[in-house]
Design a protein around this motif. Structure first.
Motif: not given
Length: 475
Positions: A200-207, A175-178
């Motif tokens: 939800a667990q990624s760095q894109r979760s706010a998008n 999840a944390p990767t792209d």
């Protein structure tokens, strides 16, 4: 001096104005284009996206009425209603300026101009142009999201079996990767929940998390739905439409039922993912996109690796990480907690507090093969809660019946799980169930010269079921 990000077009028949304007503005803006013939404007607008356009009022010797400027101003705004146009005039009369503003001009610059005035005017124009396009993009993205029939609550994956612990471990690590992720599993196993958990667990979760059910998108609308289109691109295209790929920019795009895409459309999707650019129908302007792609399918891996069914270069790009969701029948220890979760949920929803599950009813659902997986179990619990006349769900509240095809497939599974074909074993003493199933499938394939349809019929399986077992055993 730092340059501002912005693409400006200068349209004037005076070469001196074009050269002077470009030399001045390229010191302040990232990209400046020039045009000495207004007839080229439609082509330039089709090929580029300009944040501001500097347009002369008159073209040709002796022209001073401003009529040509008015006509091209109107033409520009017809081609691009969001365009920000600043007029250039050597005759800064009030009437000329007022008429241009009435027709849609944003501002004007009088010749001979002052450099500071030009830079200030164009800076404001570029900011307005970028703001207009961002507003339109957000509006269209919100429209897509509001039209999408997907749950907005956070993902909730049920089950603590060994198989699901392995799935959760893969989610946590990827999840944390792209990295692109491919989720495999039968219908109802929770592929979209896994996709949402990855987001939800990624760095894109706010998008944005944008889900597209490709099984519900017709072949004729595939490109319009994913890539977008410009007004007039085809019959019925009455307005510009942003595509799902562009709407998901900065976030995650979930492509469900990826296995349903025809080969020729797979090639177009591959090109977009490889170039990270999308070109809407009706335009030649590619748009940069930044999306993480999560794909899912209920098609067996053996079918996906069939080049006549699925492009292998697209498969390679999609399954950087592969997550296989086990069917519910292979994790029976999860059935009770899942059932109790949905029992509590629907008891609250339908105002039937203090509902419980009888032991016999629990045993019944634990031994049912659930061909529809978690989705089918959830629906069965909801139906039982609605129709039950007591506070305790009994066996009679669950009408669980298999269709003839489902019953036949499950019967074959039972036979393959039992020692029923000792003549197929390499050793009469080898009673390992996994090896027995593999040997039976190998025997059927060889007998029928690897004709999948005939082998599946001999085993009493569907083609999809046989493909799943071939994939399971690496055949």
């Amino acid at each position: 001096m730092d340059k501002h990000q912005g693409h400006i077009l200068i349209v004037d028949d005076d070469e001196d104005i074009l050269v002077a304007g470009k030399l001045l503005l390229k010191r302040h803006f990232s990209d400046v284009s020039i045009c000495n013939q207004p007839q080229h404007i439609p082509t330039l607008l089709a090929e580029h996206s300009f944040d501001a356009i500097l347009l002369d009022m008159n073209f040709g010797p002796g022209e001073s009425s401003g009529q040509q400027g008015y006509q091209w101003l109107q033409r520009i705004l017809q081609l691009d209603p969001l365009a920000v146009v600043v007029m250039i005039t050597a005759h800064g009369g009030v009437d000329t300026v007022v008429e241009a503003m009435k027709l849609g001009a944003t501002d004007f610059i009088a010749k001979p101009w002052q450099n500071e005035k030009v830079v200030a005017t164009l800076s404001a124009a570029v900011q307005l142009g970028q703001s207009r396009r961002e507003t339109q993009r957000l509006r269209q993205t919100n429209q897509l999201l509001s039209n999408a029939s997907v749950p907005t609550s956070g993902p909730f994956i049920l089950g603590n079996s060994v198989a699901m612990q392995q799935v959760m471990s893969l989610i946590e690590r990827s999840a944390p990767t792209d990295a692109n992720v491919l989720i495999l599993g039968e219908n109802g196993t929770g592929k979209e929940l896994v996709a949402r958990q990855l987001h939800a667990q990624s760095q894109r979760s706010a998008n944005v998390f944008m889900a597209v059910d490709l099984g519900a998108v017709s072949e004729t609308l595939f490109e319009s739905e994913l890539f977008g289109h410009k007004k007039g691109a085809f019959t019925g295209a009455n307005e510009d439409r942003i595509g799902r790929l562009q709407a998901a920019n900065g976030g995650t795009l979930f492509l469900d039922e990826i296995g349903n895409i025809p080969l020729h459309l797979q090639a177009k999707l591959l090109t977009v993912l490889a170039q990270r650019q999308v070109t809407p129908l009706g335009t030649n302007k590619p748009i940069d996109i930044d999306v993480r792609v999560i794909a899912a399918t209920n098609v067996a891996k053996a079918e996906l690796t069939n080049e006549s069914r699925f492009r292998q270069d697209l498969l390679f790009r999609l399954n950087t990480v592969e997550i296989v969701l086990p069917p519910l029948r292979e994790r029976q220890e999860d059935i009770e907690p899942i059932a109790r979760h949905y029992l509590a949920l629907y008891a609250k929803k339908y105002a039937k507090p203090d509902m419980s599950l009888a032991t016999a009813a629990l045993q019944k659902i634990q031994h049912y093969p659930w061909p529809g997986n978690v989705r089918a179990l959830r629906h069965a619990i909801e139906r039982a809660v609605i129709l039950s006349i007591s506070a305790q769900l009994t066996e009679q509240d669950f009408q669980l019946e298999l269709t003839p095809n489902q019953a036949g497939e499950m019967a074959v599974e039972a036979k393959l799980s039992a020692v029923s074909k000792p003549d197929l074993l390499a050793s009469k003493d080898d009673l390992n169930l996994e090896r027995l199933e593999k040997t039976a499938i190998e025997h059927a394939l060889k007998t029928h010269r690897f004709n999948i349809s005939h082998a599946a019929r001999a085993l009493g399986l569907t083609r999809a079921a046989l493909y799943r077992r071939m994939d399971k055993h690496g055949l």
